[in-house]
Design a protein around this motif. Structure first.
Motif: not given
Length: 214
Positions: A160-184
């Protein structure tokens, strides 16, 4: 409780159990009665001698192996510690990363923002993840990618942290995704899809595959 085993059991013999863990369920009990419910507590209610080998994050689904005796627990745990197991995950991430690559940066706990972890190049314990893009598509009008993730190390929240680190966080991740990513997605789109290890008694290599539910 027996229904849980019927629904989630992938493999069983005299020495081990392999379970397809649902998202949203702890691998082991947390502190307090409110966090007692877990894969381990449910299995021990059915088979008291069930022993922990490794864990998945609460919101991650997929393959987990448990031992049914101490020698098996020791044998398989050592394989995880010595990086002799094969683990493969699938995830859906925000955006469209390059076709394949690696993230080689340490991951550590962030005491100022629990339960978050962070990528810290100065932390002394390494963390390495390989990734490969499997598909790219649109989800609710947003570009996303299905990726295969291979963790070489096993740090907490590493993928989860590594994908956020390269600016591609996992969708639905309430800790590391962007607001848009969390909504997907209404769940973390991370699934342990393949697990291989050596059987503690027969010496044969066991390989389990469990397709992601997303």
């Amino acid at each position: 409780m027996s229904n849980f085993l019927e629904e989630c059991l992938v493999y069983r013999d005299d020495d081990l159990l392999v379970i397809n863990k649902p998202a949203g369920l702890l691998s082991v009990p947390g502190k307090g009665d409110a966090l007692f419910d877990s894969v381990l507590s449910r299995l021990q209610a059915i088979e008291a001698k069930t022993l922990l080998v490794h864990r998945l994050d609460r919101d991650t689904s997929g393959l987990l192996v448990f031992a049914l005796n101490r020698p098996a627990q020791s044998h398989i745990s050592r394989q995880f510690q010595d990086r002799q197991t094969k683990k493969l995950y699938q995830a859906i991430v925000e955006g469209q990363p390059v076709d394949q690559g690696q993230v080689d940066v340490p991951v550590c706990y962030d005491p100022k923002n629990p339960p978050l972890h962070i990528a810290d190049p100065d932390y002394p314990k390494s963390a390495l993840t390989y990734f490969k893009v499997l598909d790219q598509f649109q989800l609710k009008g947003q570009p996303v990618s299905r990726v295969a993730l291979t963790p070489i190390t096993g740090r907490s929240h590493q993928l989860r942290v590594h994908m956020q680190y390269i600016d591609h966080p996992i969708i639905g991740d309430t800790l590391y995704a962007t607001t848009v990513g969390q909504s997907l997605s209404d769940r973390l789109c991370l699934h342990a899809t393949e697990l291989s290890f050596i059987h503690p008694v027969t010496g044969q290599t066991l390989n389990f595959v469990c397709p992601p539910p997303f």
